[in-house]
Design a protein around this motif. Structure first.
Motif, mmCIF file in Angstrom:
data_model
loop_
_atom_site.group_PDB
_atom_site.id
_atom_site.type_symbol
_atom_site.label_atom_id
_atom_site.label_comp_id
_atom_site.label_asym_id
_atom_site.label_seq_id
_atom_site.Cartn_x
_atom_site.Cartn_y
_atom_site.Cartn_z
ATOM 1 N N VAL A 121 -10.110 -38.269 -23.195
ATOM 2 C CA VAL A 121 -10.061 -37.797 -21.744
ATOM 3 C C VAL A 121 -10.342 -36.384 -21.394
ATOM 4 N N ALA A 122 -9.389 -35.864 -22.207
ATOM 5 C CA ALA A 122 -9.720 -33.997 -21.924
ATOM 6 C C ALA A 122 -10.785 -33.564 -22.286
ATOM 7 N N ALA A 123 -11.527 -34.664 -23.318
ATOM 8 C CA ALA A 123 -12.873 -34.024 -24.122
ATOM 9 C C ALA A 123 -13.733 -34.334 -22.924
ATOM 10 N N THR A 124 -13.923 -35.323 -22.458
ATOM 11 C CA THR A 124 -14.910 -36.120 -21.748
ATOM 12 C C THR A 124 -14.941 -36.042 -20.078
ATOM 13 N N VAL A 125 -13.733 -35.750 -19.601
ATOM 14 C CA VAL A 125 -13.308 -35.776 -18.193
ATOM 15 C C VAL A 125 -13.218 -34.392 -17.595
ATOM 16 N N PRO A 126 -13.755 -33.968 -16.545
ATOM 17 C CA PRO A 126 -13.428 -32.806 -15.946
ATOM 18 C C PRO A 126 -12.144 -32.564 -15.602
ATOM 19 N N SER A 127 -11.419 -31.629 -15.502
ATOM 20 C CA SER A 127 -9.952 -31.296 -15.145
ATOM 21 C C SER A 127 -9.792 -31.869 -13.533
#
Lengths: 366, 195
Positions: A63-69
């Motif tokens: 998720v951290a790699a694909t979703v913006p903060s």
């Protein structure tokens, strides 16, 4: 698997999560250490937990790699735009609520006003119809003793274009010390009296049914009141009171006739046909016994081809009616307009009339 | 960062500080997406739910009272949205375990191993096997396992999020693990972990 095994399994899972109180945790650990089977179950649970943790952590990394903060939706610009939209929507909702409220209030007010008007209109109409269509209507006079009942059909005839004054007695407005104009209506086919009064709020009529007085008030509108008042005026202006085949007299004289009739009757003598104002009338002489001031001594009346009776000549001095000053316990008289033998005398105390009850009747000579 | 910081940011946002809510959202957005993805089993649906949940919080920011944990409050709201979404999408599938009827003795078929565990293919297979095993659980089982094993919330906090009793939480976590263990048996025996 026993209930105890299940409970112990739950304890093992709680032990894995560090959720057991220290004493219970020690006890469970001792059993696990002593029992290889239990130790295997405990290790499986720990391994599963670790596997899941690793899988979930891999998830989080993905998720951290694909979703913006945080997406653009939460940028200050987007949030300010959202605030503006929300304020606009709130304003619209408030305006809408006010519009709906005002519209509802208007509808309610309209319904209330309509409802308040409708029964009044219906009550006028139904009350007037009840009076006119009643079998008998008592029409109130200024003096309760002078009240009469009249059949509804006669009342309709009086109000109608072909109305005649047959059976109608007029009542001066100052008679009896009461307010507005009143009238007496006499039913030719019936012995009972009628009371009638034109008041400020319309006609007031009393009618009797089966001996019980039923008071009905016919409230009429302005035009009807005027029409009613005009009828009363016509009656007040009538010179003659007519009856079927009997003598007719002016109202004031009529009262005296009745009083004398109550005391012994009066005499009529046929005088034969006579031309009166270009019309041939069958005339009668009416004599009175009372000779006191204000009471006519005699009169000549004529009956035309329709049966209406007119006063031809009379010796009036001045009319004054004693009944108007009658004491509460004085008698009142009811009568008919026919021959003296047909006169019916009704006596009743004033208070009976005041209570609205019918007078006690008795025939003369009873 | 503490829960106090979260509520403080929300308070600032309620007073008109547009940056504050952005900070709060960025603090919780990704973990919340990961949580909802596990519960929903759908990445895009998870993002949609989290955005809706955070916007709901934003709309109500001036009426919300600070509670013990903002994260607990947020996850509870998100879980409700997830459950609504699941109910809207379809009824519970035949293979999915419902929280109310799962028992420790329910038969579970283990995943077959057909590949060399040292290879990348094998690792992907292991991930898929875990995802499939978790997906077979009911949404509250999934949520309970995630909150415990990844977020490391206490049973009490998990009960708050799931609006359930401590006993229910304890049972859901235990049964969830047992069912996953039953399905993952061959992998667990070898001590394999997803990478």
């Amino acid at each position: 698997v026993s209930a105890g095994d299940v409970d112990f399994d739950l304890a093992l899972s709680a032990l894995v999560d560090g959720e057991l109180p220290p004493q219970q945790a020690d006890a469970v650990l001792r059993r696990v250490a002593d029992d290889p089977a239990l130790r295997a179950r405990y290790e499986t649970l720990r391994a599963t937990s670790a596997t899941l943790r690793a899988a979930f952590a891999a998830d989080a990394a993905s998720v951290a790699a694909t979703v913006p903060s945080a997406p653009d939706a939460f940028s200050p610009t987007a949030l300010r735009a959202l605030d503006a939209a929300l304020r606009g929507r709130r304003l619209l909702r408030r305006v809408g609520s006010i519009v709906v409220f005002v519209a509802l209030a208007a509808v309610v007010a309209f319904l209330v006003l309509k409802k308040s008007d409708a029964p009044a209109a219906r009550s006028i109409e139904s009350a007037a119809r009840a009076v006119v269509e009643a079998e008998y209507v008592e029409i109130e006079a200024e003096v309760p003793a002078l009240s009469m009942l009249v059949k509804g059909v006669e009342l309709r005839a009086i109000f109608g274009p072909e109305g005649r004054f047959t059976g109608v007695a007029s009542l001066p407005s100052n008679l009896g010390g009461g307010g507005g104009p009143g009238a007496l209506l006499l039913s030719p086919g019936d012995k009972r009296l009628v009371r009638l009064r034109a008041g400020y709020d319309g006609a007031v009529a009393w009618r009797y049914r089966d001996g019980d007085a039923v008071v009905e008030t016919a409230r009429v509108d302005e035009s009807e009141r005027k029409e009613f008042a005009a009828v009363v005026e016509r009656m007040l202006g009538a010179d003659l009171l007519t009856g079927q085949g009997g003598p007719s007299l002016g109202f004031a004289a009529w009262r005296d006739v009745l009083e004398h009739a109550a005391q012994g009757g009066f005499e009529t003598t046929a005088l034969g046909p006579r031309d009166v104002e270009g019309e041939k009338l069958e005339t009668f002489s009416v004599k009175f016994r009372a000779l006191r001031q204000g009471v006519p001594e005699s009169a000549v009346v004529g009956v035309d081809s329709r049966g209406d009776v007119r006063l031809v000549e009379t010796k009036f001095v001045r009319v004054r009616l004693r009944r108007t000053e009658a004491a509460p316990d004085a008698s009142v008289f009811d009568y008919r307009t026919y021959a003296p033998s047909d006169v019916e005398v009704v006596e009743a105390p004033w208070r009976d009339f005041d209570r609205g009850g019918p007078p006690t009747k008795r025939r003369r000579g009873e | 960062l503490s829960d106090d910081d979260d509520w403080e940011l929300l308070g600032k946002s309620a007073k008109g500080d547009a940056e504050a809510f952005g900070t709060l959202a960025s603090r919780h957005y990704r973990p919340a997406v990961a949580f909802c993805r596990r519960v929903l089993g759908d990445h895009h649906g998870a993002e949609d739910v989290v955005q809706r949940g955070l916007l709901n919080v934003y709309r109500r920011r001036d009426r919300l009272e600070p509670r013990a944990s903002f994260r607990t409050f947020l996850y509870r709201a998100l879980l409700n949205l997830c459950l609504n979404e699941i109910a809207r999408r379809k009824p519970v599938s035949a293979g999915e375990v419902d929280e109310t009827d799962a028992t420790d003795d329910a038969p579970v078929a283990p995943f077959a191993r057909s590949c060399d565990p040292q290879s990348a293919i094998a690792r992907r297979e292991l991930r898929e096997a875990i995802d499939a095993a978790v997906a077979k659980l009911g949404p509250k089982h999934r949520a309970a396992l995630y909150l415990r094993d990844y977020e490391e919330l206490s049973y009490g906090r998990i009960a708050e999020v799931l609006e359930a009793s401590l006993s229910e939480v304890k049972i859901w976590i235990h049964r969830g693990r047992k069912r996953v263990a039953a399905m993952m048996g061959p992998y667990l025996e070898r001590g394999e972990m997803p990478s």
